[in-house]
Motif scaffolding. Structure first.
Motif, PDB file in Angstrom:
ATOM      1  N   ALA A  80      49.889  50.112  43.082  1.00  0.00           N
ATOM      2  CA  ALA A  80      49.586  51.705  43.822  1.00  0.00           C
ATOM      3  C   ALA A  80      49.017  51.489  44.952  1.00  0.00           C
ATOM      4  N   ALA A  81      47.909  50.395  44.935  1.00  0.00           N
ATOM      5  CA  ALA A  81      47.450  49.802  46.092  1.00  0.00           C
ATOM      6  C   ALA A  81      48.115  48.695  46.940  1.00  0.00           C
ATOM      7  N   ARG A  82      47.167  48.080  47.053  1.00  0.00           N
ATOM      8  CA  ARG A  82      47.648  46.341  47.646  1.00  0.00           C
ATOM      9  C   ARG A  82      47.406  45.129  46.727  1.00  0.00           C
ATOM     10  N   VAL A  83      47.605  44.009  46.886  1.00  0.00           N
ATOM     11  CA  VAL A  83      48.201  42.909  46.137  1.00  0.00           C
ATOM     12  C   VAL A  83      46.398  43.009  45.859  1.00  0.00           C
ATOM     13  N   GLY A  84      46.087  42.653  44.250  1.00  0.00           N
ATOM     14  CA  GLY A  84      44.087  42.298  44.339  1.00  0.00           C
ATOM     15  C   GLY A  84      43.412  43.429  44.749  1.00  0.00           C
ATOM     16  N   TRP A  85      43.800  44.539  44.566  1.00  0.00           N
ATOM     17  CA  TRP A  85      42.938  45.050  45.345  1.00  0.00           C
ATOM     18  C   TRP A  85      42.341  45.660  43.968  1.00  0.00           C
ATOM     19  N   GLY A  86      41.901  45.703  43.283  1.00  0.00           N
ATOM     20  CA  GLY A  86      41.738  45.676  41.754  1.00  0.00           C
ATOM     21  C   GLY A  86      40.249  44.613  41.296  1.00  0.00           C
ATOM     22  N   ALA A  87      40.035  44.191  39.986  1.00  0.00           N
ATOM     23  CA  ALA A  87      39.033  43.351  39.700  1.00  0.00           C
ATOM     24  C   ALA A  87      39.437  41.726  40.092  1.00  0.00           C
ATOM     25  N   SER A  88      40.794  41.441  40.000  1.00  0.00           N
ATOM     26  CA  SER A  88      41.405  40.740  40.897  1.00  0.00           C
ATOM     27  C   SER A  88      41.055  39.747  42.176  1.00  0.00           C
ATOM     28  N   GLY A  89      40.535  40.735  43.147  1.00  0.00           N
ATOM     29  CA  GLY A  89      40.180  40.639  44.014  1.00  0.00           C
ATOM     30  C   GLY A  89      38.447  40.742  44.733  1.00  0.00           C
ATOM     31  N   ARG A  90      38.145  41.285  43.762  1.00  0.00           N
ATOM     32  CA  ARG A  90      37.046  41.710  43.773  1.00  0.00           C
ATOM     33  C   ARG A  90      35.555  40.857  42.984  1.00  0.00           C
ATOM     34  N   ASN A  91      36.025  40.434  41.760  1.00  0.00           N
ATOM     35  CA  ASN A  91      35.548  39.203  40.724  1.00  0.00           C
ATOM     36  C   ASN A  91      35.039  38.272  41.309  1.00  0.00           C
ATOM     37  N   GLY A  92      34.000  37.625  40.872  1.00  0.00           N
ATOM     38  CA  GLY A  92      32.467  36.561  40.675  1.00  0.00           C
ATOM     39  C   GLY A  92      33.376  35.593  41.268  1.00  0.00           C
ATOM     40  N   GLY A  93      34.818  35.233  41.539  1.00  0.00           N
ATOM     41  CA  GLY A  93      35.590  33.944  41.493  1.00  0.00           C
ATOM     42  C   GLY A  93      35.535  32.915  40.819  1.00  0.00           C
ATOM     43  N   GLN A  94      34.281  32.797  39.462  1.00  0.00           N
ATOM     44  CA  GLN A  94      34.365  31.330  38.376  1.00  0.00           C
ATOM     45  C   GLN A  94      35.476  31.528  37.184  1.00  0.00           C
ATOM     46  N   LEU A  95      36.176  30.121  36.914  1.00  0.00           N
ATOM     47  CA  LEU A  95      36.991  30.202  36.003  1.00  0.00           C
ATOM     48  C   LEU A  95      36.671  29.422  34.805  1.00  0.00           C
ATOM     49  N   VAL A  96      36.435  30.414  34.152  1.00  0.00           N
ATOM     50  CA  VAL A  96      35.311  30.720  33.474  1.00  0.00           C
ATOM     51  C   VAL A  96      36.535  30.077  31.351  1.00  0.00           C
ATOM     52  N   HIS A  97      36.156  29.208  31.206  1.00  0.00           N
ATOM     53  CA  HIS A  97      37.572  29.033  29.922  1.00  0.00           C
ATOM     54  C   HIS A  97      37.125  29.695  28.789  1.00  0.00           C
ATOM     55  N   SER A  98      38.374  29.668  27.224  1.00  0.00           N
ATOM     56  CA  SER A  98      38.282  30.755  26.535  1.00  0.00           C
ATOM     57  C   SER A  98      38.292  32.189  26.970  1.00  0.00           C
TER      58      SER A  98
END
Length: 446
Positions: A80-98
């Motif tokens: 609907a917008a751009r690649v990574g426009w939502g949470a995927s492009g705005r989050n803290g960037g941390q790889l957290v398991h589980s």
């Protein structure tokens, strides 16, 4: 330097049209300002055919698309917008398991078989991300190492339990740090202990999404941006409609998460968008050694947690807080800066250059919801704050079920999915009340 200096306007209310669904512009974040160069991706026009049509170009959609393209499927992604426009492009960037509810909770609620099935996948998402970065040479500023920090004796015991639980499921790259070692790794005396996970790390999240999109396109995949889906027509061959075109596909994956809107009301009824806020300081230069000399990412153990890390140019990226119902706060810096200074009072003179908000999707169980809307229409939503790694795992799992391998998909699909009590009208106050209760427990250390 005065914090009243040239603070970036994104820390105030975003101008109309910025960061809104269908916008040509990303939310005004540090990530958007430092993302990868992107090609023009046309709006969908007319009719096209595909093996799989994926709705949403966030991590769930891109992960699914890339796995399927690697298997030779013809895949079209509609965004609907751009690649990574939502949470995927705005989050803290941390790889957290589980998952947002860990394996012991899954076992207590749903039995050992469910816990074993999900536990066997709990650490796979981060591996997939690192494999993707290496295979496709994605320049997303990956740095290894992540820490969970304890602010009370109760949380120290929780971390010790957490370590033993994960080791039971084969994850052994963990070390407990006492208060002194924690202070050496994170320049604050706020924490009593920490659990260091050597297998995780952090990334520039928008660059990761953009790099995965480029990898998918290199395999012949097609992404149409500014192509919001208006309806999904069921059938042996499904038809996905937009304002100006349609995709006819054997399979469909709905990967919209917090931005699904009214596309599929039954999915929206079982989830609640929640806003979280992030700021990025000016570059710290050598001062980064005062706060994060190891350059690990960090999140604390509170219910309403704080999380932070250094960017590649050594800004402190600090996030926290939850706005239930996903209202955009007018002054993000005023919410997050006090949290940052409580952890790092030595940064009182540091300028904040960026502030932004984004939505993640919460479910009643705090576990992701995965399933079918029809025999050939699949969905995944509601990562409840653990989306970076889970979305990459579920992309592989969704590609497996389309190829006829349903065992791992069914492990998630068999979990119960509940609507919020009181429906859309009361889900926000009920959830906020519960969060306030757990926040008070954290503050009292009980």
């Amino acid at each position: 330097m005065s914090t009243q200096a040239t603070s970036f306007t994104a820390s105030r209310a975003a101008p109309a049209g910025l960061g809104q669904p269908g916008s040509t512009t990303h939310a005004p974040s540090y990530y958007a300002a430092t993302g990868l160069s992107q090609p023009d991706r046309p709006v969908l026009q007319g009719t096209t055919q595909a093996d799989v049509c994926i709705i949403g170009a966030g991590y769930t959609g891109l992960s699914s698309a890339l796995h399927l393209a690697e298997q030779g499927y013809k895949v079209v992604v509609l965004e609907a917008a751009r690649v990574g426009w939502g949470a995927s492009g705005r989050n803290g960037g941390q790889l957290v398991h589980s998952y947002s509810r860990d394996i012991d909770v899954i076992e207590a609620r749903y039995g050992k078989a469910a816990a074993d099935a999900l536990g066997s996948m709990a650490f796979e998402g981060a591996r997939i991300i690192k494999e993707r970065i290496a295979r496709y040479q994605i320049d997303c500023h990956f740095r290894p190492g992540g820490m969970f920090t304890a602010l009370s004796d109760k949380q120290v015991r929780q971390l010790e339990h957490h370590k033993a639980l994960w080791e039971r499921y084969g994850h052994t790259e963990l070390d407990m740090l006492d208060a002194r070692a924690t202070e050496q790794a994170v320049g604050t005396r706020r924490y009593k202990a920490a659990l260091l996970d050597h297998s995780t790390g952090h990334v520039h999240p928008l660059r990761l999404a953009q790099g995965e999109a480029a990898a998918f396109e290199s395999l012949g995949g097609v992404i149409h941006e500014l192509s919001a889906v208006t309806r999904i027509e069921r059938g042996e061959c499904a038809t996905v409609h937009t304002a100006h075109g349609r995709v006819q596909a054997r399979f469909v994956i709905v990967a919209c998460n917090a931005y699904i809107g009214d596309l599929e009301p039954q999915l929206a009824a079982r989830s609640m968008p929640c806003g979280t806020q992030v700021i990025a300081t000016e570059p710290l230069g050598d001062r980064f050694k005062e706060i994060l000399p190891t350059e690990y990412c960090v999140e604390d153990c509170n219910f309403l947690l704080d999380y932070f890390r250094l960017s590649a140019d050594r800004r402190l990226v600090y996030g926290g807080g939850v706005i239930y119902g996903a209202r955009d706060p007018a002054h993000i810096e005023s919410i997050i800066r006090p949290k940052m200074l409580k952890t790092f009072p030595q940064l009182k003179d540091v300028r904040v250059d960026y502030g932004w908000t984004g939505n993640f999707l919460l479910t009643l169980t705090r576990l992701p919801e995965v399933g079918r809307l029809a025999p050939n229409i699949y969905y995944s939503q509601g990562c409840s704050g653990h989306g970076v790694t889970f979305t990459h795992l579920i992309g592989r799992v969704l590609s497996e079920v389309i190829r006829g391998q349903a065992e791992r998909f069914d492990a998630f699909a068999s979990l119960p999915h509940y609507p919020f009590p009181g429906g859309r009208l009361f889900r926000v106050p009920f959830t906020a009340l519960g969060a306030a209760y757990y926040d008070l427990r954290d503050k009292l250390g009980i």
